[in-house]
Design an enzyme around this catalytic site. Structure first.
Site, mmCIF file in Angstrom:
data_model
loop_
_atom_site.group_PDB
_atom_site.id
_atom_site.type_symbol
_atom_site.label_atom_id
_atom_site.label_comp_id
_atom_site.label_asym_id
_atom_site.label_seq_id
_atom_site.Cartn_x
_atom_site.Cartn_y
_atom_site.Cartn_z
ATOM 1 N N HIS A 84 0.904 -1.196 0.039
ATOM 2 C CA HIS A 84 -0.024 0.005 0.014
ATOM 3 C C HIS A 84 0.710 1.143 0.124
ATOM 4 O O HIS A 84 0.178 2.349 -0.324
ATOM 5 C CB HIS A 84 -1.188 0.302 1.211
ATOM 6 C CG HIS A 84 -0.784 0.356 2.376
ATOM 7 N ND1 HIS A 84 -0.206 -0.701 3.510
ATOM 8 C CD2 HIS A 84 -0.278 1.150 3.148
ATOM 9 C CE1 HIS A 84 0.028 -0.003 4.605
ATOM 10 N NE2 HIS A 84 -0.049 1.273 4.366
ATOM 11 N N ASP A 220 1.235 -7.593 2.330
ATOM 12 C CA ASP A 220 1.344 -6.329 2.086
ATOM 13 C C ASP A 220 2.892 -5.808 1.860
ATOM 14 O O ASP A 220 3.669 -5.092 2.542
ATOM 15 C CB ASP A 220 0.710 -5.464 3.108
ATOM 16 C CG ASP A 220 0.382 -4.112 2.746
ATOM 17 O OD1 ASP A 220 0.718 -3.496 1.924
ATOM 18 O OD2 ASP A 220 -0.125 -3.682 3.443
ATOM 19 N N SER A 646 4.052 2.095 8.352
ATOM 20 C CA SER A 646 3.958 1.180 7.426
ATOM 21 C C SER A 646 5.260 0.943 6.731
ATOM 22 O O SER A 646 5.887 1.672 6.255
ATOM 23 C CB SER A 646 2.942 1.616 6.510
ATOM 24 O OG SER A 646 1.844 1.262 6.894
HETATM 25 N N1 ARG Z 1 -4.759 0.391 7.962
HETATM 26 C C1 ARG Z 1 -3.455 0.776 7.471
HETATM 27 C C2 ARG Z 1 -3.027 2.096 7.414
HETATM 28 O O1 ARG Z 1 -3.342 2.840 8.253
HETATM 29 C C3 ARG Z 1 -3.685 0.376 5.707
HETATM 30 C C4 ARG Z 1 -4.447 0.911 4.782
HETATM 31 C C5 ARG Z 1 -4.367 0.575 3.427
HETATM 32 N N2 ARG Z 1 -5.083 -0.711 3.204
HETATM 33 C C6 ARG Z 1 -6.420 -0.498 2.970
HETATM 34 N N3 ARG Z 1 -6.836 -1.657 2.873
HETATM 35 N N4 ARG Z 1 -7.179 0.642 2.798
HETATM 36 O O2 ARG Z 1 -2.425 2.871 6.493
HETATM 37 N N1 GLU Z 2 -1.082 1.255 7.697
HETATM 38 C C1 GLU Z 2 -0.572 2.485 8.538
HETATM 39 C C2 GLU Z 2 0.509 3.095 7.574
HETATM 40 O O1 GLU Z 2 0.250 3.372 6.447
HETATM 41 C C3 GLU Z 2 0.062 1.798 9.818
HETATM 42 C C4 GLU Z 2 -0.978 1.535 10.275
HETATM 43 C C5 GLU Z 2 -0.998 2.154 11.655
HETATM 44 O O2 GLU Z 2 -1.456 3.386 11.745
HETATM 45 O O3 GLU Z 2 -0.396 1.812 12.616
HETATM 46 O O4 GLU Z 2 1.087 3.926 8.082
#
Ligand code: ARG
Ligand code: GLU
Length: 711
Positions: A84, A220, A646
């Site tokens: 991502h 990921d 991330s």
């Molecule tokens: N929750 C993660 C973050 O905060 C991953 C976000 C990307 N993935 C998704 N399915 N939207 O960035």
């Molecule tokens: N998915 C998050 C990012 O893109 C990390 C997850 C979090 O917020 O801990 O940095």
């Protein structure tokens, strides 16, 4: 305050002494954590992690693309980060003929690697404590603007001085809310190329449905390579550039991790707010977040309905859905977590303690009124925060309104506007329109607009809201007219306007109903909201700085960790599962079995690649299998992380790579405000799954051959 049990009250008296697991530590000060880290199982030293005298793990860590973390895993600049995080660049190289998002991409030799203009990675070369210089001659009673001017002046002078002795990029950032300052020497590399990524069915498996949720099965990761000039220095893209040779690359462990094993994350957490007063946490978790969650939930329901009906709409709204849904789910978790954990009450109890301490000595006079002042500011802030939230989450969420906003400048041109300026605007707007209409579906926007405007009307008082709302008698009627009359629902009309634009079209444009709504929203914000938010936020920053100082004085024995500020940090804890609710226990890892259990060819997020299924059926895992014989996919740990982490490496006791951090469990997303080692868990993809996909799935074993694998 609710009545609390005695044990909770007792616990509350000492609630914020750092527990193992809490804290985002400054790498250059890691010697103060070394003992605790080693007691928890670490077998390396603080010097092995951060050193300016010899190579250390920090030489392998980068800020990737300004928003994520990446790590170097070979002597040829090979870099790992999340799928991502690389998504935008993968998308930019994707087309109908080469759909790398869907099918994945693998460069089988360096010649096939794809340049990514605009992508950079940043290495931290050195950091220095410059607190004394930045805060020289600054007193606690100094008026805020005078203080700020002095701080700015000192920072400028220090940077100018250091720039004379170095080619690195020099910056200075505040830590501990402005009580300390550190100088950072960075090196920025801009020739970064895409090397490989799995198909989205692997890299995004579970999609938004599984986002923030455990158990997780997402592969990921994506792979890039950093290039440099022949001397290893940063250089703009050139065919003559060579793979960057780092002072250190990460070794990769195939041993996996057992429950209870020490683990640490090294990366770039963006923002946490662990030292807010209770009133601020209450406002965020119990007022603003629930409104945002409610509005976004209603928008997502409408998206879902249309997305399920039509595969084209599903794709058009996939990315909007992902970005709205990411915050929606996270903030839901924040509110749940804060309340479940009695976060506000615990902070209140701590604030009483702080007040009593402040009252004990005249020299602590500046701390006595802090909580009163915070309370006053946050109360005053409330209507403005609400106004802002509705403007952003309701008004601006109407797509044609938001899009019309880009035409404001064009609607204001006159005979005196230079033609080349107008031409420039037109060129940019044409590009925006192309992008906007590719993913625009009017029925969704109409329904969303009617829903949001009714919510807006219900929630915001008639004497404190944008003027256009007061013109609405019947929402459906208003929305119907706005959409029927606006040119922004119709790509052809917008194109015609842009293709034949004359200055005398400006007036008609300015009167477009969607653009008028945009202007009404912005006008209200500028005239009635912005100044108040700015002044109160600035004053809160001052109070926060003093409060931080006070807390450090009150607990001189405690090691405080500064809030995340997008600089390199080390955080540590244990590989472990957790108990989200009474009677439930989450295992700390998932396996390929789980992917097969989730498989559903009819649901986009759960389609399994045939090739992966084949590898599963033949159990062809090679050396990447766990010793239990299964293929581990993801694991959780009690390591304090946030957005920006991330792609960060999660490392074992020997500093070897175990996996890539990519998410948190939503039950613990309140960790940005209050960290609780019992329920806050970060989620990483197991490096053995990553290597398995590269090697067995993609047949890109040449990449593995570059890495240092510890079996
Ligand atoms: N929750 C993660 C973050 O905060 C991953 C976000 C990307 N993935 C998704 N399915 N939207 O960035
Ligand atoms: N998915 C998050 C990012 O893109 C990390 C997850 C979090 O917020 O801990 O940095």
């Amino acid at each position: 305050m609710k009545r609390l049990s005695l044990s909770l009250v007792l616990f509350m008296l000492f609630p914020f002494f750092a527990k193992a697991g809490e804290g985002m530590w400054i790498p250059m000060l890691l010697q103060y954590n070394e003992k605790e880290m080693q007691e928890m199982g670490m077998r390396i030293t603080a010097e092995d992690i951060y050193s300016i005298n010899h190579s250390s793990l920090k030489d392998a860590i980068v800020l990737f693309g300004g928003g994520c973390t990446g790590e170097i895993v070979s002597d040829y600049g090979l870099l790992l980060t999340n799928h991502h995080c690389g998504y935008d660049y993968i998308q930019r190289h994707s087309s109908v003929e080469h759909d790398y998002l869907t099918n994945g991409f693998w460069a089988m030799n360096r010649g096939e690697e794809l340049p990514c203009p605009g992508l950079s990675v940043i290495f931290l070369r050195e950091m220095r404590d410059v607190t004394d210089q930045v805060l020289a001659d600054i007193t606690i009673d100094m008026p805020e603007d005078e203080r700020q001017a002095k701080v700015d002046e000192h920072i400028k002078a220090i940077i100018a001085d250091v720039e004379k002795e170095t080619n690195y990029k020099v910056s200075i950032k505040p830590y501990f809310l402005g009580n300390e300052y550190y100088l950072l020497l960075n090196e920025v590399y801009t020739d970064v190329r895409l090397v490989g990524c799995p198909p989205s069915n692997i890299g995004k498996f579970g999609g938004d449905t599984d986002n923030w949720v455990w158990p997780r099965h997402t592969g990921d990761f994506s792979i890039f390579r950093v290039y440099a000039d022949k001397d290893g220095h940063p250089a703009v893209y050139s065919e003559d550039n060579v793979p960057y040779k780092p002072a250190k690359h990460l070794d990769i462990s195939l041993k996996g991790a057992e429950e209870g094993d020490f683990a640490f994350v090294f990366g770039y957490p963006a923002r946490t707010n662990e030292y807010l007063p209770s009133v601020a946490v209450d406002q965020e978790a119990n007022l603003i977040d629930p409104i945002t969650v409610d509005l976004r939930g209603k928008v997502l329901d409408i998206y879902n309905k249309y997305q399920e009906q039509d595969p084209k709409v599903r794709i058009q709204y996939a990315s909007k859905h992902a970005s709205i849904g990411n915050g929606w789910k996270k903030w839901m978790g924040v509110t749940e977590g804060i309340n479940h954990f009695h976060g506000v009450e615990k902070k209140e109890a701590y604030e009483h303690e702080f007040f009593d301490w402040a009252m004990q000595s005249r020299s602590r006079y500046m701390y006595v009124n802090l909580m009163k002042d915070f309370k006053k500011n946050y109360e005053e802030l409330e209507p403005y925060e609400l106004a802002y939230t509705y403007m952003a989450e309701a008004g601006m969420r109407i797509e044609i309104v938001n899009f019309a906003g880009r035409f404001v400048k064009l609607s204001e041109v006159t005979k005196d506007t230079p033609q080349d300026e107008i031409d420039m605007m037109i060129t940019n707007l044409k590009a925006s329109a192309e992008k906007f209409y590719k993913d625009y579906y009017e029925p969704i926007d109409r329904e969303v607009a009617a829903m949001l405007l009714s919510e807006y009307l219900k929630a915001q008082p008639a004497d404190f809201r944008p003027a256009f709302l007061n013109d609405i008698k019947d929402v459906n009627d208003y929305v119907g007219k706005m959409f029927d009359k606006s040119m922004f629902t119709d790509q052809a009309k917008v194109n015609t306007l842009l293709d034949n634009f004359k200055v005398n079209n400006a007036k008609k444009l300015a009167n477009d109903p969607a653009l008028l709504v945009y202007q009404s929203l912005i006008g209200f914000y500028r005239e009635k909201v912005y100044d108040h938010i700015k002044a109160l936020t600035e004053d809160n920053a001052r109070l926060q700085r003093i409060y931080m100082k006070g807390q450090m004085e009150m607990q001189p024995e405690k090691r405080f960790s500064p809030d995340a500020n997008f600089t390199l940090r080390v955080t540590y804890g244990k590989v472990e599962g957790f108990r989200p609710k009474d009677g439930m226990k989450y295992n700390h890892f998932t396996t390929l079995e789980g992917i097969m259990q989730k498989e559903n060819p009819d649901i986009y997020d759960y389609v399994v690649e045939p090739r992966l299924k084949q590898l599963y059926n033949t159990k062809d895992y090679g050396r990447y299998a766990d010793k239990d014989g299964t293929m581990h996919v993801a694991f959780t740990a009690s390591v304090h992380t946030t957005g920006g982490n991330s792609g960060s490496p999660i490392l074992n006791a020997d500093g070897q790579l175990l996996g890539l951090n990519f998410d948190r469990c939503w039950e613990g997303t309140m960790s940005d405000l209050i960290y609780d080692p019992d329920i806050c868990r970060n989620i990483s993809v197991d490096i053995r799954y990553v290597l398995f996909i590269i090697d067995k799935f993609a047949g890109a074993g040449h990449l593995i051959n570059e890495m240092t694998i510890v079996e």
